[in-house]
Structure formats: structure tokens, C-alpha cells
Enzyme design. Structure first.
Site, PDB file in Angstrom:
ATOM      1  N   GLN A   1       0.727  18.581  35.861  1.00 13.67           N
ATOM      2  CA  GLN A   1       1.829  18.302  36.002  1.00 13.67           C
ATOM      3  C   GLN A   1       2.463  18.321  34.591  1.00 13.67           C
ATOM      4  O   GLN A   1       3.231  18.367  34.443  1.00 13.67           O
ATOM      5  CB  GLN A   1       1.426  17.098  36.277  1.00 13.67           C
ATOM      6  CG  GLN A   1       1.101  17.244  38.327  1.00 13.67           C
ATOM      7  CD  GLN A   1       1.477  15.190  38.748  1.00 13.67           C
ATOM      8  OE1 GLN A   1       0.800  14.713  37.878  1.00 13.67           O
ATOM      9  NE2 GLN A   1       1.665  15.912  39.952  1.00 13.67           N
TER      10      GLN A   1
ATOM     11  N   GLY B   1      -0.555  27.555  23.579  1.00  9.91           N
ATOM     12  CA  GLY B   1      -1.663  26.924  22.979  1.00  9.91           C
ATOM     13  C   GLY B   1      -1.498  28.330  21.596  1.00  9.91           C
ATOM     14  O   GLY B   1      -0.969  28.564  21.237  1.00  9.91           O
ATOM     15  N   GLY B   2      -3.281  27.975  21.168  1.00 12.20           N
ATOM     16  CA  GLY B   2      -3.659  28.423  20.237  1.00 12.20           C
ATOM     17  C   GLY B   2      -3.076  30.786  20.183  1.00 12.20           C
ATOM     18  O   GLY B   2      -2.169  31.276  19.077  1.00 12.20           O
TER      19      GLY B   2
ATOM     20  N   PRO C   1      28.599  36.497  -0.105  1.00  8.28           N
ATOM     21  CA  PRO C   1      27.215  35.464   0.026  1.00  8.28           C
ATOM     22  C   PRO C   1      28.526  34.111  -0.729  1.00  8.28           C
ATOM     23  O   PRO C   1      27.009  33.427  -0.753  1.00  8.28           O
ATOM     24  CB  PRO C   1      27.360  36.527  -2.265  1.00  8.28           C
ATOM     25  CG  PRO C   1      27.773  37.367  -1.862  1.00  8.28           C
ATOM     26  CD  PRO C   1      28.859  37.486  -1.283  1.00  8.28           C
TER      27      PRO C   1
ATOM     28  N   ILE D   1       2.685  26.395  25.910  1.00 12.63           N
ATOM     29  CA  ILE D   1       2.169  26.569  26.866  1.00 12.63           C
ATOM     30  C   ILE D   1       0.246  27.611  26.694  1.00 12.63           C
ATOM     31  O   ILE D   1      -0.426  27.200  26.962  1.00 12.63           O
ATOM     32  CB  ILE D   1       2.758  27.043  28.075  1.00 12.63           C
ATOM     33  CG1 ILE D   1       3.768  25.994  28.524  1.00 12.63           C
ATOM     34  CG2 ILE D   1       2.267  27.518  29.412  1.00 12.63           C
ATOM     35  CD1 ILE D   1       5.034  26.690  29.791  1.00 12.63           C
TER      36      ILE D   1
ATOM     37  N   GLU E   1      26.306  34.538  14.659  1.00 11.78           N
ATOM     38  CA  GLU E   1      28.023  33.921  14.596  1.00 11.78           C
ATOM     39  C   GLU E   1      28.049  32.732  14.983  1.00 11.78           C
ATOM     40  O   GLU E   1      29.374  32.628  15.453  1.00 11.78           O
ATOM     41  CB  GLU E   1      27.806  34.793  16.279  1.00 11.78           C
ATOM     42  CG  GLU E   1      27.596  36.618  15.780  1.00 11.78           C
ATOM     43  CD  GLU E   1      28.307  37.536  17.173  1.00 11.78           C
ATOM     44  OE1 GLU E   1      28.222  37.226  18.407  1.00 11.78           O
ATOM     45  OE2 GLU E   1      27.947  38.603  17.205  1.00 11.78           O
ATOM     46  N   GLY E   2      28.354  31.656  14.237  1.00 15.19           N
ATOM     47  CA  GLY E   2      28.497  30.412  13.853  1.00 15.19           C
ATOM     48  C   GLY E   2      27.051  29.080  14.276  1.00 15.19           C
ATOM     49  O   GLY E   2      26.865  29.385  15.189  1.00 15.19           O
TER      50      GLY E   2
ATOM     51  N   GLY F   1      30.137  31.696   4.366  1.00 17.21           N
ATOM     52  CA  GLY F   1      29.449  31.536   5.347  1.00 17.21           C
ATOM     53  C   GLY F   1      29.930  31.110   6.601  1.00 17.21           C
ATOM     54  O   GLY F   1      30.591  31.850   7.110  1.00 17.21           O
TER      55      GLY F   1
ATOM     56  N   ARG G   1      30.692  35.114  21.397  1.00 17.26           N
ATOM     57  CA  ARG G   1      29.933  34.136  21.020  1.00 17.26           C
ATOM     58  C   ARG G   1      29.753  33.949  22.327  1.00 17.26           C
ATOM     59  O   ARG G   1      28.460  33.269  22.950  1.00 17.26           O
ATOM     60  CB  ARG G   1      30.606  32.836  20.352  1.00 17.26           C
ATOM     61  CG  ARG G   1      30.810  32.943  18.810  1.00 17.26           C
ATOM     62  CD  ARG G   1      31.319  31.579  18.221  1.00 17.26           C
ATOM     63  NE  ARG G   1      31.609  31.921  16.981  1.00 17.26           N
ATOM     64  CZ  ARG G   1      32.009  30.946  16.224  1.00 17.26           C
ATOM     65  NH1 ARG G   1      33.118  30.176  16.792  1.00 17.26           N
ATOM     66  NH2 ARG G   1      32.347  30.847  14.933  1.00 17.26           N
TER      67      ARG G   1
END
Ligand code: COS
Length: 383
Positions: free
Chosen positions: A279, A339-340, A126, A337, A363-364, A129, A243
């Protein structure tokens, strides 16, 4: 080392597994928060629990390069699948492989390699970390036993684990990292309990909980490597490997996200044509592709260095930092890309966007990787 042809065939098999069996199950995993049993059985059958475990202990004994090649393929599917066997190849087990006694290796590695026993890594607490060396869990010697007390937080796979690699303080607090030892604690040991699963932002199907030790007694043979004070370095060495594995996952997920973005851009029509013709969309796709290639190239290069026996603490941190940050940028562009449609649950990007956020933290964190990189640069410059 595997022949090139054997590795290629293995990559092809894993590619098919990810695309034909895992991806079709993603929606179910998201709904149920469980990985179906038949897929766990397939993961076992394919030997994924033992990728990094030496052949002499029942694993596949892959080199780092080979392991990364497999993880880049499996990483094409939702990351919860890899997470199920990730701690058994990674932080939960590497300590035993790297620093365990022969008796500890023989006792645990063969069972972990088959998936019969899942291993998990109990470092975080706790209040400890990023500053792992400040951990407060204590292990006090009492005759031929140690008594462990403390709480471990965010332990991945702890609800399924048969073995917990637990980092605890055996020396006074002022000794910082030199006072930390690692213990191998089996599930069912009196005094060990696993808390309830955390409700997370993503990674549905991967389960994380606290592990609580209350006067938990283990024999002195549970001390990893048989020596006190080695634990912190064991954890750091395990993380150097893990890692890099995580970076391979980030490279695999980057590829998946790009394919999702590309497919949508080619399908979606606006202003009378496919949006892939514009583009500004192409710019986003190109940025994703360039970063994904950089991620893959870094993972391959650093994995080779590790296999050659070079010290790769700095390079591994560079990989974890770059590949996971790049993955975040790729996920953001791919969502843009869409969008909604990227913001609703109809397309996988909504879920993958949430999933990938974790990679910059666990893992960091990226900030810890920056500290490791700069720390190593300064150390090397001073030498
Ligand atoms: N390999 C081997 N030894 C290492 C090492 C590595 N990668 N990294 C550090 N060490 C050694 C150091 O050489 C030092 O040994 P000496 O005392 O003999 O010189 C010792 O370990 C302590 O190292 P350091 O002083 O750098 O430790 P710090 O307390 O400053 O912490 C960080 C280092 C911040 C890098 C470490 O606490 C860390 O990685 N934190 C993040 C933890 C993490 O990833 N948590 C996620 C859990 S997994 S989900």
C-alpha cells in the site's frame, strides 16, 4: 481547427513515433549528446518545426489545444527531442508570428516551418534572468542600421540556429521594459558569435550556449514589428504561449514517469511478492496519477481558453507552476519506487529525474510564475 478524427489520428502517429523511434534512441542521445540525423529528418518530415506557424506561412497552424495534444504525446520521450524543435515553435518564432511585419513573416516563417532554419530566443543575459526588463544588450541606431552589443546567456539551440530573436535596449535604462526592442538577426551576420555549449545536469542532446554581439550591424528592417519599444511585450506574449506548451510537455513526461514507476513496481519482488502489492507503493503511484490527471486537465482547459481568445496570462502561469512542480514530485516518487536501482544508470529514471529538473527553471522559474499569478490576481481584484 482540425476534425476530432484527424487530431486523434495525428496523436496516434506521434504516440507511435515517440515510443517506437525516439525512446529506443534515448540511450544513444545520452551517450553522444547528439540527436541522430535520421531522427531530425523524421521530425522535419512530421512537420514538428511548424506546429504553431500559421498554414499561410507553411506551418501546420494548430490551435493551442491541438499543439498541446501533440506535445503531450511527444513529451513521453526524453525532452531533448522536443527541445530541438521547441524554440522554432515557441519563443524563437512566436514573436514573428504575433508582432512581425508581413515582410518579416514571409521572409522567415516558411523556412522555420520546414526546419530549414532553426530559431532561437535571446532574452536572458549574465545579469538579467528573472528580471528580464533589466537587460543590458544595446541596439543603437546608425543611419539605416542598428549596432548591437551585448551577451545573451543560456540560449537554447543557439549552436544550430539560423535566426536569433534578440531583445535589446533601444531606450535609456530608466525606461525599463518600454525601452526594449526585438531584432531578427541571422546567423553569419558579422559580429555575432556563439560560445561553447554548456555542460548541463541533464537534457543531453539539447544544446545551449551564449550568443555574443560585438558591433553587430543589422538593417533597420531587422527591427521586429518595425517599431521600437515593443520588444518586452512581444517577449511576454511569446512566453504566455510557450509556458503552456511547456506545461503540455510536463504532462507528457508525467505520464512516461508513471509508466516507468508502474512497470518497475509490478516487476520488482520483495518480501516474496511484487512491490506493487504494498500500500505504501500504491500510495505513491496514486499521488502521481492524480497529479498527472490534474496537469493534463489544466493544460486542456487553459489551451481552450486561449483558443477562445481569452487573456490567459494568469492561467498559463498557474499551469506552468503546477505541472512542472507536480512533475518534479512525480519524478521523485518514481525514483523512490525504484529504490537503489533509481540511483544508477541502468533504468531511465536516473536520467529523466535530471532532465525534468530544468522545467521548474526555464521559461520562468516557479517563483516567477507565483509572482505573475499573484500580480494578475491583485490587478483583477483592483479593477
Ligand atoms: N502579455 C502582454 N503584456 C505583458 C505581459 C503579458 N503576459 N506581461 C507583462 N506585460 C506588460 C505589462 O502590462 C507592462 O506594460 P505597461 O508598462 O504598458 O503597463 C509591461 O509589460 C511590463 O510589465 P511588468 O511591469 O509586469 O514587468 P516586470 O519588469 O515587473 O517583469 C516579469 C515581469 C517578472 C513577469 C518578467 O520579467 C518575467 O516573465 N520574467 C521571467 C523571464 C523569463 O521567463 N525568462 C526565461 C527566458 S526563456 S528560457
Amino acid at each position: 481547427m482540425l476534425d476530432d478524427d484527424v487530431l486523434k489520428a495525428m496523436q496516434e502517429e506521434v504516440r507511435r513515433f515517440a515510443r517506437e523511434e525516439l525512446i529506443p534512441a534515448e540511450a544513444e542521445v545520452e551517450d553522444t549528446d547528439e540527436i541522430p540525423q535520421h531522427l531530425i529528418a523524421r521530425i522535419q518530415e512530421l512537420g514538428f518545426f511548424g506546429l504553431s506557424i500559421p498554414k499561410s506561412y507553411g506551418g501546420m497552424g494548430l490551435t493551442m489545444y491541438e499543439e498541446a495534444a501533440i506535445i503531450m504525446e511527444i513529451g513521453y520521450a526524453a525532452p531533448a527531442f522536443r527541445s530541438y524543435f521547441g524554440t522554432s515553435n515557441g519563443v524563437g518564432t512566436l514573436g514573428i508570428t504575433i508582432d512581425g511585419t508581413e515582410e518579416q513573416r514571409l521572409n522567415f516563417l516558411p523556412r522555420i516551418a520546414t526546419g530549414e532554419m532553426i530559431a532561437s530566443f535571446c532574452l536572458t543575459e549574465p545579469d538579467a534572468g528573472s528580471d528580464a526588463a533589466s537587460l543590458m544588450t544595446r541596439a543603437v541606431r546608425d543611419g539605416d542600421e542598428y549596432v548591437i552589443n551585448g551577451t545573451k546567456r543560456f540560449t537554447t539551440n543557439s549552436p544550430h540556429a539560423g535566426l536569433y530573436t534578440v531583445y535589446a535596449r533601444t531606450g535609456p535604462k530608466k525606461m525599463r521594459s518600454a525601452g526594449i526592442s526585438a531584432f531578427l538577426v541571422e546567423s553569419g551576420t558579422p559580429g555575432l558569435t556563439v560560445g561553447s555549449r554548456y555542460a548541463k545536469m541533464g537534457f543531453r542532446g539539447a544544446h545551449t550556449a551564449d550568443v555574443i554581439f560585438e558591433d553587430c550591424r543589422v538593417p533597420t528592417s531587422a527591427l521586429l514589428g518595425g517599431k521600437e519599444g515593443l520588444g518586452f511585450k512581444t517577449a511576454m506574449r511569446s512566453l504566455d504561449h510557450a509556458r503552456l506548451h511547456m506545461s503540455a510537455l510536463a504532462a507528457g513526461l508525467s505520464r512516461r514517469l508513471i509508466d516507468e514507476g508502474l512497470r518497475y513496481a509490478m516487476e520488482r519482488k520483495q518480501f516474496g511478492q511484487s512491490i506493487a502489492n504494498f500500500q505504501l507503493i500504491q500510495g505513491m503511484l496514486a499521488d502521481c496519477e492524480a497529479e498527472a490527471l490534474a496537469s493534463r486537465s489544466m493544460v486542456e482547459a487553459v489551451s481552450k481558453m486561449k483558443d477562445d481568445g481569452d487573456s490567459v496570462t494568469k492561467e498559463t502561469a498557474c499551469c506552468k507552476y503546477f505541472t512542472t512542480e507536480a512533475l518534479g514530485r512525480i519524478a521523485d516518487r518514481v525514483l523512490q519506487i525504484h529504490g537503489g536501482y533509481g540511483y544508477i544508470k541502468e533504468y531511465p529514471i536516473e536520467r529523466l529525474y535530471r532532465d525534468v529538473r530544468l522545467l521548474r527553471i526555464y521559461e520562468g522559474t516557479s517563483q516567477i510564475q507565483q509572482l505573475v499569478i499573484a500580480g494578475q490576481m491583485l490587478k483583477q481584484a483592483a479593477e
